[in-house]
Design a protein around this motif. Structure first.
Motif, PDB file in Angstrom:
ATOM      1  N   VAL A  89       0.842  -1.203   0.000  1.00 23.70           N
ATOM      2  CA  VAL A  89       0.000   0.000   0.000  1.00 23.70           C
ATOM      3  C   VAL A  89       0.873   1.249   0.000  1.00 23.70           C
ATOM      4  N   ARG A  90       0.278   2.373  -0.365  1.00 20.28           N
ATOM      5  CA  ARG A  90       0.982   3.657  -0.331  1.00 20.28           C
ATOM      6  C   ARG A  90       1.389   3.954   1.112  1.00 20.28           C
ATOM      7  N   GLY A  91       2.651   4.354   1.320  1.00 22.74           N
ATOM      8  CA  GLY A  91       3.112   4.580   2.692  1.00 22.74           C
ATOM      9  C   GLY A  91       3.282   3.279   3.452  1.00 22.74           C
ATOM     10  N   ALA A 190      -1.913   7.046   6.646  1.00 19.26           N
ATOM     11  CA  ALA A 190      -2.424   6.785   5.291  1.00 19.26           C
ATOM     12  C   ALA A 190      -2.768   8.096   4.604  1.00 19.26           C
ATOM     13  N   ILE A 191      -3.442   8.977   5.343  1.00 20.54           N
ATOM     14  CA  ILE A 191      -3.813  10.272   4.756  1.00 20.54           C
ATOM     15  C   ILE A 191      -2.570  11.090   4.407  1.00 20.54           C
ATOM     16  N   ALA A 193       0.454  10.057   3.860  1.00 20.80           N
ATOM     17  CA  ALA A 193       1.245   9.434   2.790  1.00 20.80           C
ATOM     18  C   ALA A 193       0.607   9.725   1.439  1.00 20.80           C
ATOM     19  N   ARG A 194      -0.733   9.625   1.384  1.00 23.97           N
ATOM     20  CA  ARG A 194      -1.421   9.880   0.129  1.00 23.97           C
ATOM     21  C   ARG A 194      -1.271  11.339  -0.285  1.00 23.97           C
ATOM     22  N   ARG A 195      -1.537  12.226   0.660  1.00 23.03           N
ATOM     23  CA  ARG A 195      -1.523  13.652   0.340  1.00 23.03           C
ATOM     24  C   ARG A 195      -0.131  14.103  -0.108  1.00 23.03           C
ATOM     25  N   ASN A 197       2.377  12.071  -1.017  1.00 27.00           N
ATOM     26  CA  ASN A 197       3.052  11.101  -1.866  1.00 27.00           C
ATOM     27  C   ASN A 197       4.341  10.566  -1.228  1.00 27.00           C
ATOM     28  N   TYR A 198       4.236  10.181   0.044  1.00 28.20           N
ATOM     29  CA  TYR A 198       5.405   9.691   0.773  1.00 28.20           C
ATOM     30  C   TYR A 198       5.736   8.260   0.370  1.00 28.20           C
ATOM     31  N   LYS A 201       6.092   2.030  -2.972  1.00 30.07           N
ATOM     32  CA  LYS A 201       5.316   0.842  -2.651  1.00 30.07           C
ATOM     33  C   LYS A 201       5.666  -0.266  -3.625  1.00 30.07           C
TER      34      LYS A 201
END
Ligand code: NA
Ligand code: NA
Lengths: 423, 309, 149
Positions: A89-91, A190-191, A193-195, A197-198, A201
């Motif tokens: 998953v992202r992050g 999660a928020i 990382a998404r915002r 783009n950390y 994956k």
């Protein structure tokens, strides 16, 4: 009047760089001798009694267990295991760090222990995957605090010993709040990382890698199950569990994973004694403050002032949280507990608040206190490990405060989160 | 004025604190305020063990601990805690109670302490949550939370009971979780800390009648002017005489209250009592052997006061 | 402690003495280690404010902090010695089964106080010479993992 001087006096002694135990003990002893009309042997007996406690005997063994798990490189093992799936998953690596923090929280009693163990295993990895250094350090610092809420917890042991509450029930009470905090943190990460783009994956979960690593990890994964299970079943007292946990950790590190030599084991035992002595010294100093507060009548005056102000328990809890957040900026966790518990518990109980619920509220504040500048132990530890200035780590922690305050509010105003598992 | 510091570790609302305040008022009245009794309840100043240790340092003048506590200073005083050592009938006999107090005091006097009186704490009994005990054999194999000295523990083992030590705060939950089968406690402990979840009570009268020892700093007491000493002594005797009767009545009332809530309360009959006395006799043998003089003194006292069992 | 756990769990026995002896050993270990913990730089404190001061300010704070530690150790010493004496004359034994004299147990406290006083006296000397009195001393051999808990 006299006692009103105590707190500022303690803060002044701390500011000039006194040891915490000395600042507490000296101020209390001086107040007792000058104003209390108390014979000097009372000081000796009170100090002695504070460390002559069965509950406190759990501390050295839990400290040893945590230190062994830290030295034994168990964190790397967990990161690889969890990461093989979660990194899809992202992050994902950040989430992996949080899940590993939960595992470490369930085997270690302190927040700093968890942070140090996970930090040295992950900070460089996080940086390699393009997480900002500040975010990486803050993530580990925040995740480490779960060690105080999820049992075993030195915070709950201290509260139990000082206030006289059953430590096993306190441990049970910390489980759901700890899990809730972890979930909120994961949502927050999660928020973020998404915002922003950390991180990187991987394309899909590496189930094969997970399956191949799992057998190796089972003995370590078993430890929290055994620790919490034996407390929950009432089979062992927390003090007995601490001895078991240390024994099991030694078994893991010396024989199963062979990550600690006998020499290192000896060194770790020695460090654990010194760390325990540091904690006991603060407890001893704090017990004198608690005694002087009761003796001069501050505790009783506080309770009657609350009654006179007709304060309901919602307002009281709000005031307590604000007070603890403020004091928590300047005091580390142990000092915060020993200084405020003897004063606040009688008041809380007088207002009809369940003392076990109140203990969880206090621990939630202590978790935050380890993260707030100027004096926050987890900030210091992560500053060392991530080679960042303390204020940079503190800036990284900022976005997490909103999450921690949300959790604190939920814990404070929804007692069921704390009390559901307590029989 | 002389100060008499009197700390306790029970709540400020506990009846023991009440009696201490009554004692203070009586002393004040009899001495015209020349002795000021300062009661510190709820461990505010000291718990009772520490207070006992502080007698003679000038910071505390009197403590009323449970008698087991002075066993740590003079093992002979353990005679008070032997099974069937004293009964309500013996202790309401003024001749016996003052004689016994003197004998006990003589063992702590070399340590700079004096015992002025013995008060009634409670006659203890067994509480079980799921086992209706009606005779000695029913206790076999049970796990029971107890507090008590060596001889008491030995008696428990002879009964086949596994004694468990545990904080009072934990015993209620341990009982309901089944970690222990029962608790050996007072009527107040039953009514206030355990409640009806301990449904079955098994009472052997006199098996373990606990007492408070009124202990005073010997040097301080001896230095008092004779009239003040007399005032302290007569005050505590007045209190003790009254307390013994009132405490018994209060306990009986609590038992009735628990029965009204549906508790099963079984009392040992004469035949069963005889078996318990017989068992106790064997358990106390080592004590009797170790302290033959003491035993002889008490036997003699019982005979001369006409309370011998 | 483990023995007690196992025997209570599996054999239905409770060794009162096990709990007591562990507790007493810990008390002695604590008081004996209290000075050593200082020498290893492990008693918790905060140096942030002091570090921000000019050298003379640091010197003053270090002197005061060491002095405070010394005074506290001496209070501990003078408060505990009469209590040890009284335990000795009273002959009080520890509660329940171990039957140790209380004075022997309590003696840990004045000994710990002396060790702590020696440590802070050393700190005072180091502070006087303008050094940081609370850094780990070279001979203490602190390991890498010796973080504060
Ligand atoms: Na933990
Ligand atoms: Na802080």
């Amino acid at each position: 009047m006299n006692a009103a001087l105590a707190l500022p006096a303690v803060l002044v002694f701390l500011a000039i760089g006194c040891h915490v135990a000395v600042a507490l003990g000296l101020v209390a002893a001086t107040l007792l001798v000058l104003f209390g009309g108390v014979p000097i042997t009372v000081i000796a007996q009170t100090a002695f009694k504070s460390v002559n406690s069965y509950s406190l005997m759990a501390i050295p063994m839990f400290v040893l267990a945590g230190n062994l798990m830290m030295r034994g490189r168990i964190a790397e093992l967990m990161i690889e295991l969890v990461g093989s799936i979660v990194r899809a998953v992202r992050g994902g690596l950040a989430q992996t760090v949080l899940i590993t923090s939960v595992f470490f929280a369930a085997v270690s009693g302190s927040s700093v222990g968890s942070a140090a163990a996970i930090g040295s295993a992950t900070v460089d990895g996080l940086k390699r995957e393009d997480y900002p250094a500040r975010f990486a350090a803050a993530l580990v610092a925040v995740g480490g605090t779960l060690g105080l809420m999820i049992p075993p917890s030195l915070g709950f042991i201290l509260i139990g010993a000082i206030v006289g509450l059953p430590v096993d029930k306190l441990f049970m009470a910390g489980i759901l709040p700890g899990i809730m905090e972890a979930i909120l943190l994961m949502v927050g990460v999660a928020i973020m990382a998404r915002r922003n783009n950390y991180g990187h994956k991987i394309d899909r979960p590496d189930f094969r890698g997970f399956a191949s690593r799992l057998p190796m990890a089972v003995p370590a994964l078993l430890m929290p199950v055994l620790v919490i299970g034996s407390i929950y079943s009432g089979f062992l007292t927390p003090t007995e569990v601490s001895a078991f946990a240390a024994g099991y950790a030694a078994l893991l590190c010396l024989i199963v994973y062979r990550t600690v030599t006998l020499g290192a084991m000896w060194q770790t035992a020695r460090d654990s004694i010194l760390q325990t002595t540091m904690i006991f010294a603060v407890v001893m100093g704090g017990s004198l403050v608690g005694f002087v507060m009761a003796r001069i009548g501050v505790s009783a005056a506080l309770v009657s002032a609350l009654h006179a102000a007709e304060m309901n328990h919602y307002t009281f809890l709000l005031v307590v949280n604000l007070l603890l957040l403020f004091l928590g900026m300047f005091l580390d966790g142990i000092a915060l507990i020993v200084l405020t518990a003897p004063l606040l518990f009688p008041a809380a109980v007088a207002l009809g608040i369940d003392p076990i619920h109140f203990a969880v509220i206090m621990v939630a504040n202590v978790e935050i206190a380890t993260l707030t500048p100027p004096i926050g132990l987890n900030l210091f530890v992560m500053s060392g490990i991530a080679r960042l200035p303390v204020h940079e780590v503190a800036r990284g922690v900022m976005p997490f405060f909103a999450i921690r305050l949300t959790a604190l509010a939920l814990i404070t105003y929804v007692p069921a989160i704390s009390l559901a598992l307590v029989k | 004025a002389e100060t008499l510091v009197l700390p306790n570790e029970v709540a400020a609302t506990h009846w023991k604190t009440d009696y201490q305040k009554q004692f203070g008022d009586l002393v004040k009245q009899k001495t015209g305020g020349k002795i000021d009794v300062q009661v510190f309840p709820a461990g505010q100043l000291y718990n009772e063990q520490d207070a006992l240790a502080a007698l003679g340092t000038g910071s505390v003048q009197m403590v009323w601990p449970v008698s087991v506590r002075i066993e740590s200073i003079a093992p002979q005083t353990g005679v008070l805690n032997l099974p069937f050592a004293v009964s309500d009938k013996m202790m309401t006999n003024a001749c016996f109670s003052s004689g016994l107090t003197e004998i006990i005091s003589s063992y702590v006097e070399p340590r700079g302490l004096k015992v002025l009186a013995l008060l009634r704490t409670a006659d203890l009994f067994f509480i079980f949550s799921g086992k209706d005990v009606k005779k000695m054999e029913d206790l076999k194999g049970t796990k029971v939370r107890v507090t008590g000295g060596r001889i008491f523990l030995d008696t428990m083992r002879r009964l086949g009971v596994s004694p468990v030590s545990m904080a009072a705060s934990e015993m209620s939950s341990a009982l309901s979780q089944g970690a222990i089968d029962g608790v050996f406690t007072s009527p107040a402990g039953w009514a206030e800390m355990i409640g009806i979840s301990g449904k079955y009570a098994w009472y052997v009268p006199g098996f373990q009648l606990a007492t408070y020892a009124v202990v005073v700093d010997g040097a301080w007491y001896d230095k008092l002017a004779p009239d003040l000493r007399e005032a302290v002594s007569s005050s505590i005797h007045e209190i003790a005489q009254r307390e013994w009767v009132e405490a018994k009545a209060a306990d009986d009332k609590l038992i009735e209250k628990m029965k009204a809530q549906g508790a099963q309360f079984h009392v040992a009959d004469e035949a069963e009592l005889a078996r318990w006395r017989d068992l106790a006799k064997r358990a106390v043998e080592p004590f009797d052997k170790a302290h033959p003089d003491l035993v002889a003194k008490i036997k003699k006292l019982e005979a001369s006061c006409g309370v011998g069992g | 402690m483990l023995t007690e756990a196992f025997s209570r769990g599996f054999l239905g026995h409770s060794y009162f003495w096990a709990e007591e002896s562990v507790r007493y050993l810990m008390i002695w270990a604590f008081f004996l280690a209290i000075g050593a913990t200082g020498r290893n730089g492990m008693h918790i404190r905060t140096e942030m404010l002091v570090a921000a001061l000019p050298p003379w300010g640091q010197w003053v704070c270090n002197m005061l902090a060491s002095l405070a530690g010394l005074v506290f150790s001496l209070i501990m010493l003078f408060a505990s010695v009469p209590q040890v004496e009284r335990y000795y004359t009273m002959g009080m034994m520890t509660e329940s089964t171990l039957d140790l004299p209380m004075w022997a147990l309590f003696l840990a406290m004045p000994i710990g106080a002396v060790l702590l006083a020696i440590y802070y006296a050393g700190g005072l000397v180091r502070a006087w010479k303008g050094k940081d009195p609370f850094l780990p001393l070279p001979e203490s051999g602190l390991s890498e993992t010796g973080e504060k808990a």
